[in-house]
Every structure is written in C-alpha cells, then in structure tokens.
Design a protein around this motif. Sequence first.
Motif, PDB file in Angstrom:
ATOM      1  N   VAL A 201       1.017  -1.198  -0.031  1.00 30.06           N
ATOM      2  CA  VAL A 201       0.039   0.028  -0.034  1.00 30.06           C
ATOM      3  C   VAL A 201       0.836   1.380  -0.184  1.00 30.06           C
ATOM      4  CG1 VAL A 201      -1.545   1.317   1.351  1.00 30.06           C
ATOM      5  CG2 VAL A 201      -1.808  -1.288   1.314  1.00 30.06           C
ATOM      6  N   TRP A 202       1.987   1.160   0.710  1.00 28.13           N
ATOM      7  CA  TRP A 202       2.645   2.454   1.175  1.00 28.13           C
ATOM      8  C   TRP A 202       3.850   2.625   0.022  1.00 28.13           C
ATOM      9  CZ3 TRP A 202       1.442   6.150   4.928  1.00 28.13           C
ATOM     10  CH2 TRP A 202       0.485   5.815   5.775  1.00 28.13           C
ATOM     11  N   VAL A 203       4.554   1.579  -0.525  1.00 29.94           N
ATOM     12  CA  VAL A 203       5.828   1.724  -1.286  1.00 29.94           C
ATOM     13  C   VAL A 203       5.220   1.936  -2.768  1.00 29.94           C
ATOM     14  CG1 VAL A 203       7.839   1.129  -1.886  1.00 29.94           C
ATOM     15  CG2 VAL A 203       7.029   0.730   0.476  1.00 29.94           C
ATOM     16  N   PRO A 204       5.660   3.006  -3.393  1.00 29.75           N
ATOM     17  CA  PRO A 204       5.182   3.147  -4.918  1.00 29.75           C
ATOM     18  C   PRO A 204       6.083   2.524  -5.935  1.00 29.75           C
ATOM     19  CG  PRO A 204       6.840   5.069  -4.170  1.00 29.75           C
ATOM     20  CD  PRO A 204       6.324   4.145  -2.904  1.00 29.75           C
ATOM     21  N   ASP A 205       5.360   1.868  -6.884  1.00 33.30           N
ATOM     22  CA  ASP A 205       6.151   1.041  -7.918  1.00 33.30           C
ATOM     23  C   ASP A 205       7.179   1.686  -8.229  1.00 33.30           C
ATOM     24  OD1 ASP A 205       3.753  -0.679  -7.475  1.00 33.30           O
ATOM     25  OD2 ASP A 205       2.865  -0.164  -9.175  1.00 33.30           O
ATOM     26  N   ALA A 206       7.280   2.848  -8.436  1.00 33.71           N
ATOM     27  CA  ALA A 206       8.572   3.431  -9.090  1.00 33.71           C
ATOM     28  C   ALA A 206       9.675   3.129  -8.118  1.00 33.71           C
ATOM     29  CB  ALA A 206       8.245   4.975  -8.968  1.00 33.71           C
ATOM     30  N   PHE A 207       9.581   3.020  -6.864  1.00 33.85           N
ATOM     31  CA  PHE A 207      10.774   2.737  -6.116  1.00 33.85           C
ATOM     32  C   PHE A 207      11.277   1.159  -6.323  1.00 33.85           C
ATOM     33  CE2 PHE A 207      12.337   0.282  -2.203  1.00 33.85           C
ATOM     34  CZ  PHE A 207      13.416   1.291  -1.901  1.00 33.85           C
ATOM     35  N   TRP A 208      10.338   0.160  -6.458  1.00 33.98           N
ATOM     36  CA  TRP A 208      10.837  -1.086  -6.657  1.00 33.98           C
ATOM     37  C   TRP A 208      11.389  -1.366  -8.077  1.00 33.98           C
ATOM     38  CZ3 TRP A 208      11.078  -3.001  -2.410  1.00 33.98           C
ATOM     39  CH2 TRP A 208      10.275  -2.777  -1.355  1.00 33.98           C
ATOM     40  N   GLN A 209      10.613  -0.229  -9.045  1.00 38.96           N
ATOM     41  CA  GLN A 209      11.046  -0.543 -10.642  1.00 38.96           C
ATOM     42  C   GLN A 209      12.692  -0.158 -10.586  1.00 38.96           C
ATOM     43  OE1 GLN A 209       7.997   1.323 -12.549  1.00 38.96           O
ATOM     44  NE2 GLN A 209       6.308  -0.013 -12.005  1.00 38.96           N
ATOM     45  N   GLY A 257       5.631  -5.681  -7.030  1.00 34.32           N
ATOM     46  CA  GLY A 257       6.437  -4.321  -7.438  1.00 34.32           C
ATOM     47  C   GLY A 257       7.279  -4.321  -8.373  1.00 34.32           C
ATOM     48  N   GLY A 258       7.677  -5.406  -9.027  1.00 28.49           N
ATOM     49  CA  GLY A 258       8.660  -5.439 -10.243  1.00 28.49           C
ATOM     50  C   GLY A 258       9.832  -6.335 -10.066  1.00 28.49           C
ATOM     51  N   ILE A 259      10.192  -6.922  -8.880  1.00 29.10           N
ATOM     52  CA  ILE A 259      11.309  -7.803  -8.762  1.00 29.10           C
ATOM     53  C   ILE A 259      10.847  -9.260  -9.784  1.00 29.10           C
ATOM     54  CG2 ILE A 259      10.467  -9.428  -7.133  1.00 29.10           C
ATOM     55  CD1 ILE A 259      13.269  -9.358  -6.032  1.00 29.10           C
ATOM     56  N   PRO A 319       5.822 -16.738 -14.697  1.00 25.72           N
ATOM     57  CA  PRO A 319       4.575 -15.953 -14.501  1.00 25.72           C
ATOM     58  C   PRO A 319       5.120 -14.686 -14.686  1.00 25.72           C
ATOM     59  CG  PRO A 319       5.300 -16.611 -12.379  1.00 25.72           C
ATOM     60  CD  PRO A 319       6.228 -17.431 -13.177  1.00 25.72           C
ATOM     61  N   ASP A 320       3.853 -13.565 -15.099  1.00 27.52           N
ATOM     62  CA  ASP A 320       4.044 -12.366 -15.383  1.00 27.52           C
ATOM     63  C   ASP A 320       3.782 -11.768 -13.742  1.00 27.52           C
ATOM     64  OD1 ASP A 320       2.889  -9.525 -15.820  1.00 27.52           O
ATOM     65  OD2 ASP A 320       3.931 -10.262 -17.425  1.00 27.52           O
ATOM     66  N   SER A 321       4.565 -10.631 -13.400  1.00 31.46           N
ATOM     67  CA  SER A 321       4.349 -10.079 -12.185  1.00 31.46           C
ATOM     68  C   SER A 321       2.935  -9.642 -12.027  1.00 31.46           C
ATOM     69  CB  SER A 321       5.141  -9.032 -11.997  1.00 31.46           C
ATOM     70  OG  SER A 321       4.968  -7.902 -12.973  1.00 31.46           O
ATOM     71  N   SER A 322       2.133  -9.271 -13.104  1.00 31.57           N
ATOM     72  CA  SER A 322       0.713  -8.706 -13.026  1.00 31.57           C
ATOM     73  C   SER A 322      -0.153  -9.883 -12.502  1.00 31.57           C
ATOM     74  CB  SER A 322       0.343  -8.357 -14.397  1.00 31.57           C
ATOM     75  OG  SER A 322       0.263  -9.210 -15.411  1.00 31.57           O
ATOM     76  N   THR A 323       0.137 -11.178 -12.597  1.00 31.51           N
ATOM     77  CA  THR A 323      -0.484 -12.390 -12.248  1.00 31.51           C
ATOM     78  C   THR A 323      -0.837 -12.347 -10.535  1.00 31.51           C
ATOM     79  OG1 THR A 323       1.191 -13.850 -12.189  1.00 31.51           O
ATOM     80  CG2 THR A 323      -0.258 -13.604 -14.205  1.00 31.51           C
ATOM     81  N   VAL A 324       0.312 -11.813  -9.885  1.00 30.90           N
ATOM     82  CA  VAL A 324       0.225 -11.741  -8.604  1.00 30.90           C
ATOM     83  C   VAL A 324       0.166 -10.237  -7.975  1.00 30.90           C
ATOM     84  CG1 VAL A 324       1.571 -12.454  -6.339  1.00 30.90           C
ATOM     85  CG2 VAL A 324       1.977 -13.742  -8.544  1.00 30.90           C
ATOM     86  N   ASP A 325      -1.148  -9.838  -8.206  1.00 26.75           N
ATOM     87  CA  ASP A 325      -1.261  -8.198  -7.958  1.00 26.75           C
ATOM     88  C   ASP A 325      -2.046  -8.084  -6.692  1.00 26.75           C
ATOM     89  OD1 ASP A 325      -1.974  -5.753  -7.901  1.00 26.75           O
ATOM     90  OD2 ASP A 325      -2.977  -5.610  -9.549  1.00 26.75           O
ATOM     91  N   VAL A 326      -0.944  -8.344  -5.607  1.00 34.30           N
ATOM     92  CA  VAL A 326      -1.606  -8.406  -4.243  1.00 34.30           C
ATOM     93  C   VAL A 326      -2.667  -7.255  -3.818  1.00 34.30           C
ATOM     94  CG1 VAL A 326      -0.658  -8.518  -1.772  1.00 34.30           C
ATOM     95  CG2 VAL A 326       0.480  -9.481  -3.499  1.00 34.30           C
TER      96      VAL A 326
END
Length: 368
Positions: A201-209, A257-259, A319-326
């Motif tokens: 919820v708190w960490v933006p995707d941009a950080f992980w990317q 998040g993108g790993i 798998p694509d990361s979009s398949t695990v969209d928590v």
Amino acid sequence: MTFVPILGDTLYTIAGMFWKILWALVLGFAISGAVQAFVPKRRMVQVMGDDSAASLFRAGFFGAISSSCSYAAAAMSRSVFMRGAHITASIAFMIAATNLVIELGFVLWSLMGWQFVVAEFAGGVLLIIVMALLMKLVGPVRAFDHVREAQTDDDTDEDVAVPSPLSLDGWRQAAANFMMDWSMIWKDIAIGVIVAGAMVVWVPDAFWQALFLSGGHGGDVSLLQMIENALVGPLVAVVSFVCSVGNVPLAAALFNGGISFGGALAFIYGDLIVIPMLLVYRQYYGTRLAAMLGVILYIAMAVTGFVVDLIFSVGGWAPDSSTVDVGSMEFFSLDYTFWLNLIFIGVGLGLWALSRQANAQSHCAHHH
C-alpha cells in the motif's frame, strides 16, 4: 486527509493476506508435526556421514520432513553435525528444512501460483547442489571439523521410541509438535504479513522498479535484470529478519512491485542469511566460519535464482508479475479459501486441545 483510507487499505491487505494463507499454514504444520512424531530419526547421522550425492539426497529428505523454522533448522543442522554428519550434508539438511517443506509449497501456491511452487522445490534442489560444489571447491570443511573436535555437544540424547500412528498418544505428540512449530514461527509470519501489507500500500511502484531495474508490470525481463535481481533479492532478505514461510508474503509484494521471478525466489531462499541467522552461525561456529558460510549461501542463492529464472523464461513458464497483484486481490469471498479455512481452523483447534492433553500428561509424569 488520505491517511485514514490508506490505513484502512493497509489493514485490509494485511488481514486478507493472512486469511489467504491460513489453511495452508495449518495443513503444513499439521503434516510437519505428524512426520516429526511418527518418522524415526535413528541412523540419521550414519547416512549423512560424507558429502556424496547419496548422502546429500538423504540429508535433503530428512530436512524436507523436518521443521520449517529457520532457527530450529539451524539448531538441528548443528546437532547432526556435532554427532558426526558431514558439514556439507548438515547444511543441505538445513536448506531442505526451510525451502523444501510442504507448508512452504502450500503458502506459495495459495498466494503466488503453481509456478513458484515448482520453481521453489526445483530450485531448492539446485541450491543444495550449488552449495555442495562451493563447499567442495572453496568451503572450509576442515575448519568445521576442527570446531567439532574442540567442542562437546550436549545434544547426545538417544532417539526416543517412535509412537504408532494409530495411537492417541502418538497424535498427542504430533499435536505438541504442531504447537511448538507455531510458537517458534508465528512472530516471523506476523512480521512478514504486516510488512508485506504495508509495502503493497505505502511503497510506490517506481521505487521497486528502480531498485530491481524493472520496467513495470508485464514487461519482458532482460538478462541484466535477471542477474541484478538474483543478486539483490537475498540482500533485501538479509535485513527483513523473516523466516522462509514469513518471507512468502514479502516475496509476493516484491514480485508485485517488479522484482523478477528468479529474484523473488532468491529472496525467499535468503531467509538463511538474515542477520539473526548469521548471529546464530557465529554462536555455533565462530565469526570467520559464520562469515564464510554466509557468503557461500549467498552465492548459491543468487546463482540458483538466476538459473531458475533463465530456465523458466526460456521455457515460457515464468509468470508475469501482473498475475500476483496483491493490491487488487479479492481476499474475502465464498470461495475454496473460505471453506478450507473453516475446515482447518477446526483441525487447528483439535490439535491445540490434544497438545494441552500432552502437556498435562508430561506435567503429571514429571511430578511422579
């Protein structure tokens, strides 16, 4: 003010992730407790006396049917080593006891999908192989032997009689093991779920990317990202302080998040080199050997994560990361998770009641 809805989303995600994995945890720990009660551990040391392929296979098997708590696995690994098992086989036992156990597979399946289950177990075998090769090539085997010769192990008790699976006393013992596993690991699971929910919820995707060289959801993973993520994954785990099962919700958040696929696996394997575990190794074997063991495990984890990622990507299975969209998961509904949780909450309560009977019997026997 957006704080209140964000806090609500965080608490909802935390509760939902726990609800999603509850039945898997109860089932896995119930099986683990039964195996510990009914499977004899006699001759374990004798069949783990060298670093041959057969010895490593047996060590992996014994580890896979043992506790999944990292700290308990490290203690048991030291115990069999001090009794005469080869250090490489002892480490293989520890790896299997945290990465090849059934409850980990159930939690991965319920939260991240079947690809992660297959990759986790195949990668766990590869992790043992890579570790064994590193131990043979550069490992301080003789130094570990010197530690054993210089110490007197106090864990030399003989194996107790194994009860029958048809006996009530046997199931009381299995229930006691079940509760013991829970008592050792519940804090790690709680920390993992809370941190994972907050991160989603708190960490933006941009950080992980940026951290994982990711282009975002659904993008192709480059060879450079595979290598970097496999190297970074275990390092993120080092400061997470969470065990293998507790790592899964965090791995789901990181994958979301993108790993990369392999980076997430390497992160899960990294539970064996978190800072508290390194301090345990230091207590057991000394600072120098603990540091060398940590480096060998880290290299093995990174190599395994990269190789598995490469194989699955070439095969088209990753798998694509979009398949695990928590963040957008539907946690609470009348689906199979709801009914399985109802069933296994009942199972868990039954095992808790049996464990209390076992404790009462032990208390009475102690006073007689």
